[in-house]
Design a protein around this motif. Structure first.
Motif, PDB file in Angstrom:
ATOM      1  N   UNK A   1       0.842  -1.196   0.000  1.00 50.36           N
ATOM      2  CA  UNK A   1       0.000   0.000   0.000  1.00 50.36           C
ATOM      3  C   UNK A   1       0.879   1.249   0.000  1.00 50.36           C
ATOM      4  N   UNK A   2       0.657   2.149  -0.972  1.00 52.87           N
ATOM      5  CA  UNK A   2       1.488   3.345  -1.104  1.00 52.87           C
ATOM      6  C   UNK A   2       0.784   4.614  -0.650  1.00 52.87           C
ATOM      7  N   UNK A   3      -0.541   4.622  -0.661  1.00 54.99           N
ATOM      8  CA  UNK A   3      -1.284   5.821  -0.265  1.00 54.99           C
ATOM      9  C   UNK A   3      -2.521   5.425   0.532  1.00 54.99           C
ATOM     10  N   UNK A   4      -2.678   6.031   1.683  1.00 55.16           N
ATOM     11  CA  UNK A   4      -3.858   5.817   2.523  1.00 55.16           C
ATOM     12  C   UNK A   4      -4.404   7.184   2.914  1.00 55.16           C
ATOM     13  N   UNK A   5      -5.639   7.469   2.486  1.00 51.73           N
ATOM     14  CA  UNK A   5      -6.283   8.741   2.798  1.00 51.73           C
ATOM     15  C   UNK A   5      -7.611   8.452   3.469  1.00 51.73           C
ATOM     16  N   UNK A   6      -7.817   9.010   4.650  1.00 56.87           N
ATOM     17  CA  UNK A   6      -9.041   8.807   5.431  1.00 56.87           C
ATOM     18  C   UNK A   6      -9.602  10.161   5.817  1.00 56.87           C
ATOM     19  N   UNK A   7     -10.902  10.370   5.555  1.00 60.03           N
ATOM     20  CA  UNK A   7     -11.610  11.550   6.060  1.00 60.03           C
ATOM     21  C   UNK A   7     -12.692  11.039   6.990  1.00 60.03           C
ATOM     22  N   UNK A   8     -12.456  11.174   8.297  1.00 65.84           N
ATOM     23  CA  UNK A   8     -13.344  10.601   9.304  1.00 65.84           C
ATOM     24  C   UNK A   8     -13.925  11.706  10.167  1.00 65.84           C
ATOM     25  N   UNK A   9     -15.065  11.427  10.740  1.00 64.26           N
ATOM     26  CA  UNK A   9     -15.700  12.434  11.599  1.00 64.26           C
ATOM     27  C   UNK A   9     -14.995  12.568  12.937  1.00 64.26           C
ATOM     28  N   UNK A  10     -14.155  11.595  13.301  1.00 63.36           N
ATOM     29  CA  UNK A  10     -13.444  11.633  14.581  1.00 63.36           C
ATOM     30  C   UNK A  10     -11.940  11.534  14.334  1.00 63.36           C
ATOM     31  N   UNK A  11     -11.195  12.390  15.017  1.00 60.46           N
ATOM     32  CA  UNK A  11      -9.751  12.440  14.786  1.00 60.46           C
ATOM     33  C   UNK A  11      -9.013  11.266  15.416  1.00 60.46           C
ATOM     34  N   UNK A  12      -9.661  10.516  16.323  1.00 58.40           N
ATOM     35  CA  UNK A  12      -8.959   9.425  16.997  1.00 58.40           C
ATOM     36  C   UNK A  12      -8.609   8.286  16.048  1.00 58.40           C
ATOM     37  N   UNK A  13      -9.218   8.267  14.874  1.00 61.21           N
ATOM     38  CA  UNK A  13      -8.893   7.200  13.917  1.00 61.21           C
ATOM     39  C   UNK A  13      -7.456   7.317  13.407  1.00 61.21           C
TER      40      UNK A  13
END
Length: 1370
Positions: free
Chosen positions: A185-197
């Motif tokens: 895996x070269x790129x991981x992008x997450x947009x989550x409602x909680x920053x703890x992720x």
């Protein structure tokens, strides 16, 4: 409407797919639309709209795509799809049959649990899909877990993006377990409602040393999107924007043994001592971390003490930023302890840290902290940059003490005291100037926002560093006003003609439109291939909103005639901006002629140098420019071709080359600018990077945002007027902004007026409008001003009617007439009526502020104005000197950017120099009939009989040549250049250092073109160093040899030579001679010997007294000769006499040295009758070269012992000597040899400085002996009795005093111990006979006929000195 521009029904698409008439690379499905139809966006990209009631057609299309043979489909997008199990199976069949599909995008889709598991499950066996993007699709923690479970076994997927979803803590933990196993895996992008992720994901990447790029986003308490964490492996940078203390500790634990992070930035994160305790272990264990930014992290004393403790064992960190925290003097004392020395015998614990910053409104340095700072500055030998920011605790007398301590500091180059309240008063200013007079190593002192700078008293300091004082808004006027994150970001599209910038700009605009609207309703303009052959005529700006962020795309004109405007448009240091460098893979799209890799590299390099050069001109750099590379017309090239792979390699080289100058995004976007699907990833990058940049640039006043909203309303009410008069701005402030309102006629009007101007200046700096103090209007519309006003100025023509206009100067009233005539045309479509919104004199005032033109005398309202475009182009004229007689002399200097591979002189540099020199020369009290003429790239000056040409280098020049011709001597000409011309050039190079080179005289005489001068120059300092390396009798006649220069027609300049004394002025040549004297004088100082009052008495006493076999004894005799040198030096009047005197004194010192060294060599001749040589040394082989060992430490291995030829007065290294190998140095060997090695190194250094033959043959074996000798006492392994003796020989102050008190018996014991060890070692090596020594060392035992002393000499001396020696076998 788009439907009228070529829409088709779905039946046409199905038939075309079945018959194979469509070779689709990209398909985008939009469901839940008003009607069903499709649109062929490009020849291989289609958009399919399906109505809510026509879901069957969607399934049918999936089946047809799945059954297609020889499909080239690579990219599939699904919008607003509600997935059923049947459709999921159709998708699985499609992916199984189409092995070319690389990217899947799901936007605002709906999945049930079983259906998503079915789709995710196909990834376990899929071997083609490399990118998956899920946006607003509600997969939750269960969906994330399902993805994680299948990706455990997937080694193909490279990018995973989950946007605007909530995967929760459980989903993040499952994905982190996947990261621990999955290495592809070269790129991981997450947009989550909680920053703890963010915590488990980034911790897994760091702990496993994955090269996965990570971007985690969340929403803050105001429901605005903000970045949490980003890790970019290409730049090895980890930035944490927000995280709780528990997560911070977990990340710190993962960093301990990490090897992928070089830069850690946690600015603004609230940290505690609990985290600092964990981070101490990171500093002790981590070996790759180079930079740590902990600014404004609320760290208190305890936390900083933990960080300081980690520095004691850290040997990798180079930059540490701790400004804006809440600690006091005790913490400062602990922090600087590992960077200080408290005794001459103590080592500095940390020697790798180069930069450290501290300070802030809540940092109380106090007496303890001040004492620690002074101790560090006095003793530190590694810190090159120190920053103390916004301090309020240090008083003026404390600042004086800091600068006083810098007088003896030879390592610090940059000192920043910006915002420190104690920097004020004449006493501080005087101490700063005194320090700069004695300390030449300081390169810059930053005093921005200090009382001294606000009072305008730092001009002399700025001039000292070759800087011009530049004004900043008076931030104190706006003190205590609320701050906020900026909401406006500029995207600059940089590229040459036909790069596809306009097409890309249109596609980006479409992609930023809301997704809820049908795609066809969003299309405004579709660029046909025919239109691509026509380049955009000027500068274009597109502005749109992304949530609450305003993004404006600035399309730079690619035509060369527009390049002069690019510097004007470059953003200020406080403006949020992103640079997209666009390069087409083809020379012209219509011709389909592929560019060479070198052409692409040259094109990208120009724009990178442009960005770096302009950013260096800023008052301060709050962050490096963000750069992303985009390659267009990618759809027309074979990705596996050798040319494309070569282009990819060249871009990687550029990324490595410009690391540290720009923030280079690691991914290069390759796309078809016409296709929205192809541009989609770039759109996401622009959107999220803009938000990241806005969080990192300096905060702005909330007042600025409010004011821009009011100005926007004012424009709507006034017919979108592009300009605003200052009086109108005053009225807006008075009516709408309470903090800028004058409440009473008795109020301080000047204060509120200054505050209003400060606000306008801040708006200018962040890129909202254009305003300069002294110009009574504001530009509100950038596109109108840059495109329709300044863009037209590049085509303004002048009718030269008099000589003053030919020189480039024009009267202000005449310039206004020219502008009105050129810009006020009523031909429809040809010109805009500029002067309906702008008066001619106002336009001239703005042009002066933007440095498009320049006033000759700013204090004179009727002063002529210099307009660079009014100059003639003289490059194609025949170039010749005005005076060329047989007795003329010629000199030349070449001033080149010290870092020309990364920057060049910006377009406004030479016009500013033309005006600056004009004013300087014409303002001289005694002009000596000076004349001054100008061309586009040339300044011609005649002053006092000296003709001078100042030529700007080739296009995008990084150098300036200064040539002179006169019947006067070269020294007189060079004095004029060095006192008047060169300082003027240096003063205008903000942020750029110019190095001085000497040009070949024949090049100057013939005015050889620039391209043929490249190998006809030599660095001035290198020429001086070459002279310093010569013996005295060779200095005067030293010749520098020039190579030949050729062109296609043949030989232009043949090889030749010039005497160094001719190339240098008499001043420079005398400087070399005096440096030589200075080296001789310093010998006594290095040995810490007190000087005698009567040098003549000292010489006679030394001649008659017995010689003590110590280095103090040698130095004492040399010192007497040096004292005599001082007297004789004062009587010398001529350079030849100086050199002759220098030869005599060197000879006297050599005689003294050889006489005493000879005694040392033959000391204790009774010790086994000199059966072995005395003078030996050690070398180590490294990379096929030999390095001299300067000190021995227990545990050293693989050393080789060699011996010197001991012939009197000609001691030297024996070539091709085999020597003996010493496998390992033990404690006994170290104790026996350490004192001898110290004395030998001192002897060698001494001999090198006066040219003794002892150094002959050392060649590249010799390291930097000056540094070695200074630090001879630094090794802790050499302390104790033997170590103290050795350190005494090295000359350190404390130990040297002990050395003088040592008896000769101690010295004798040292020599005896070394000789005894040598005999024992040779005996163990089977080398105890004369034959063995001759075989291994090439030395023979002889006796001098006249003295009877025994020595070991080489074969050459055996042959040449036969009459003086007798061979004496053992």
């Amino acid at each position: 409407m788009a439907s009228s521009q070529g829409s088709k029904d779905l039946q046409w698409v199905l038939e075309s797919m079945r018959h194979g008439s469509l070779d689709l690379c990209s398909v985008s499905f939009f469901l839940s639309q008003a009607g069903s139809y499709c649109y062929l966006e490009t020849e291989n990209s289609i958009i399919v709209n399906i109505s809510k009631d026509d879901v069957f057609s969607f399934s049918e299309l999936l089946k047809v795509l799945g059954m297609a043979k020889k499909s080239v489909l690579k990219h599939i997008e699904f919008h607003l799809v509600e997935w059923k199990m049947e459709q999921a199976k159709d998708l699985l069949l499609l992916l199984e049959n189409n092995t070319n599909v690389k990217q899947l995008v799901f936007k605002r889709n709906k999945f049930d649990a079983e259906c998503f598991k079915e789709i995710a499950g196909c990834l376990r066996r899929n071997k083609c899909v490399k990118e998956i993007m899920l946006s607003e699709s509600g997969i939750g923690s269960a969906g994330a877990s399902a993805l994680a479970s299948v990706l455990l076994d997937n080694d193909i997927l490279e990018e995973l993006q989950i946007w605007e979803d909530s995967i929760g803590w459980e989903g993040a933990e499952e994905l982190s377990k996947m990261i621990e196993v999955n290495s592809t895996l070269k790129l991981l992008t997450i947009f989550d409602s909680k920053s703890i992720t963010a915590t488990p994901l980034v911790s897994a990447v760091l702990a496993r040393n994955r090269s996965t790029e990570v971007h985690i986003w969340s929403v803050d308490h105001k429901k605005k999107s903000s970045k949490v964490v980003e890790f970019v492996p290409e730049s090895s940078t980890l930035r944490i924007y927000q995280i709780d203390i528990k997560g911070a500790c977990r990340v710190a634990c993962a960093l301990g043994l990490n090897s992928t992070v070089r830069s850690l930035d946690m600015t603004g994160v609230r940290l505690k001592s609990r985290w600092a305790k964990e981070f101490r272990w990171v500093l002790e264990q981590n070996r790759t971390l180079k930079e740590v930014k902990l600014s404004k992290t609320y760290l208190k004393d305890k936390g900083v003490i933990y960080v300081a403790a980690g520095l004691f064992k850290n040997q990798s960190l180079e930059n540490l930023h701790l400004d804006g925290n809440w600690f006091g003097g005790i913490a400062v004392e602990h922090l600087l302890c590992p960077l200080s020395k408290y005794s001459a015998l103590q080592n500095q614990a940390n020697t790798t840290l180069k930069t450290i910053t501290l300070g802030g409104g809540k940092t109380k340095i106090g007496k303890e902290g001040l004492a620690a700072i002074i101790q560090m500055l006095t003793s530190n030998q590694s810190i090159t940059c120190l920053g103390i920011y916004d301090d309020e605790s240090l008083k003026p007398h404390d600042i004086v003490r800091i600068f006083k301590s810098l007088e003896k500091n030879a390592t610090l180059k940059y000192l920043s005291l910006q915002g420190c309240k104690g920097v004020k008063g004449e006493l501080v200013l005087q101490q700063i100037m005194d320090t700069l007079n004695v300390n030449p190593w300081i390169e810059d002192i930053n005093l921005k926002r200090t009382p001294l700078q606000i009072a305008g008293k730092t001009e002399d300091i700025s001039k000292r560093f070759g800087q011009a004082e530049r004004t900043e808004p008076d931030v104190d006027m706006l003190k205590n006003m609320p701050m906020t994150v900026p909401k406006s970001c500029r995207i600059f599209l940089c590229g040459q003609e036909y790069a596809g910038k306009s097409t890309l700009c249109n596609s980006l605009s479409r992609n930023f439109s809301p997704m809820k609207v049908s795609y066809l309703d969003q299309v405004r303009t579709i660029v046909d291939p025919v239109e691509q052959a026509v380049s955009t005529p000027g500068i274009r700006i597109n502005t749109f909103k992304d949530e609450d962020t305003k993004i404006s795309i600035w399309n730079f004109a690619g035509q060369h005639e527009k390049y002069s405007l690019h510097d004007v448009m470059f953003p200020g240091h406080g403006c949020a901006s992103l640079f997209l460098i666009i390069s087409s893979l083809f020379r012209k799209p219509s011709k389909r002629e592929l560019k060479l890799p070198s052409e692409v590299e040259e094109e990208l390099q120009y724009w990178l140098r442009y960005i770096v050069s302009n950013s260096k001109r800023a008052i301060q750099q709050c962050m490096m420019p963000n750069v992303t590379v985009v390659l267009t017309h990618f759809d027309k090239i074979n990705q596996q071709s050798d040319d494309f792979l070569a282009i990819a390699s060249s871009i990687k080289r550029l990324r490595d080359k410009f690391q540290g100058f720009v923030e280079f995004y690691p991914t290069v976007f390759t796309l078809d600018a016409r296709s929205s699907a192809s541009v989609d990833k770039l759109s996401h990058h622009v959107r999220k990077t803009s938000k990241t940049i806005l969080e990192r640039v300096p905060r702005v006043y909330q007042l600025c945002d409010d004011l821009m909203d009011i100005i926007a309303d004012w424009r709507l009410e006034n017919g979108n007027k592009p300009t605003m008069k200052w009086k109108e701005f005053q009225d807006i402030c008075q009516i709408n902004i309470p903090s800028l309102r004058i409440h009473s006629r008795h109020g301080n009007k000047e204060k509120f007026e200054a505050r209003r101007r400060a606000v306008a200046t801040c708006l200018h700096q962040i890129g909202e409008l254009i305003y300069f103090e002294g110009v009574e209007f504001l530009i509100l519309d950038y596109e109108w001003f840059y495109g329709e006003v300044l863009g037209e100025l590049t085509r303004v023509t002048f009718k030269r009617e008099n000589s003053s206009e030919k020189s480039g100067f024009i009267l202000k009233k005449d310039l206004e007439k020219v502008l009105i005539k050129n810009l006020q045309s009523h031909i429809p479509g040809m010109r805009t009526k500029v002067f309906e919104n702008l008066e001619a004199n106002s336009l001239v005032s703005m042009m002066l502020k933007l440095e498009i033109c320049y006033e000759q005398d700013p204090s004179d309202p009727n002063s002529p104005i210099f307009f660079p475009s009014n100059l003639e182009e003289g490059r194609w004229k025949h170039q010749r000197w005005l005076m060329d007689t047989p007795d003329s002399n010629y000199v030349g200097r070449h001033l080149q950017c010290d870092d020309s591979s990364h920057m060049f002189l910006t377009a406004d540099f030479f016009p500013r120099l033309q005006v600056h020199l004009h004013n300087k020369i014409m303002g001289l009290k005694n002009q000596h009939g000076a004349s001054y003429s100008l061309e586009k790239r040339l300044i011609s000056i005649t002053i006092n009989g000296i003709h001078i040409r100042i030529e700007l280098g080739e296009q995008y020049g990084y150098y300036v040549d200064v040539l002179a011709c006169s019947t006067k001597s070269p020294t007189e000409m060079l004095r004029l250049l060095q006192q008047l011309i060169i300082p003027a050039i240096q003063s205008l190079c903000h942020g750029i250092t110019l190095s001085e080179y000497v040009l070949r005289s024949e090049c100057v005489k013939n005015l050889t073109p620039h391209r043929y001068r490249r190998n006809q120059l030599v660095h001035l300092q290198l020429l001086k160093q070459a002279l310093l390396s010569l013996p005295a009798d060779a200095i005067y006649d030293y010749q520098h040899t020039w190579d030949s220069s050729t062109d296609s027609a043949g030989l232009l300049l043949g090889p030749g030579f010039d005497f160094a004394r001719v190339l240098l002025s008499d001043d420079d040549f005398q400087e070399v001679i005096h440096c030589r004297y200075h080296d001789l004088h310093n010998l006594a100082t290095e040995l810490q010997v007190t000087q005698e009052n009567d040098p003549n008495h000292a010489i006679s006493q030394e001649t008659t007294s017995s010689v003590e076999p110590t280095f103090a004894g040698i130095a004492k005799g040399v010192e007497a000769v040096l004292q005599r040198l001082k007297i004789i030096e004062q009587e010398i009047r001529d350079i030849k006499q100086e050199i002759q005197g220098l030869r005599y004194h060197e000879h006297r010192i050599l005689i003294e040295l050889h006489r005493k060294v000879n005694y040392l060599v033959n000391y204790n001749t009774q010790l086994e009758e000199r059966k072995v040589p005395n003078m030996f040394y050690f070398v180590r082989t490294e990379n096929y070269s030999r390095r001299l060992i300067t000190s021995v430490i227990s545990g050293m291995t693989a050393l080789r012992l060699h011996m010197l030829c001991e012939y009197r007065r000609e001691m030297h290294v024996v070539e091709d000597q085999i020597g003996c190998e010493l496998m390992q140095v033990d404690n006994i060997t170290m104790r026996s040899l350490a004192p001898y090695m110290k004395k030998f190194m001192k002897l060698l250094t001494f001999a090198l400085k006066i040219g003794a033959h002892l150094a002959a043959g050392m060649g590249q074996m010799i390291p930097d002996l000056g540094r070695e000798v200074i630090h001879l006492i630094d090794s802790p392994a050499l302390y104790g009795a033997a170590g103290a003796a050795a350190a005494g020989a090295a000359g350190a102050a404390i130990v040297a005093n002990r050395s003088r008190n040592r008896s000769s018996n101690d010295t004798q014991q040292d020599i005896i111990a070394a000789q005894q060890w040598l005999m024992d070692f040779l005996r163990d090596q089977g080398c105890s006979t004369a034959k063995d020594i001759a075989d291994k060392f090439g030395l023979w035992r002889i006796r001098y006929k006249d003295e009877g002393q025994i020595a070991w000499i080489c074969r050459r001396h055996m042959c040449t000195r036969t009459n003086e020696i007798i061979q004496v076998p053992i």
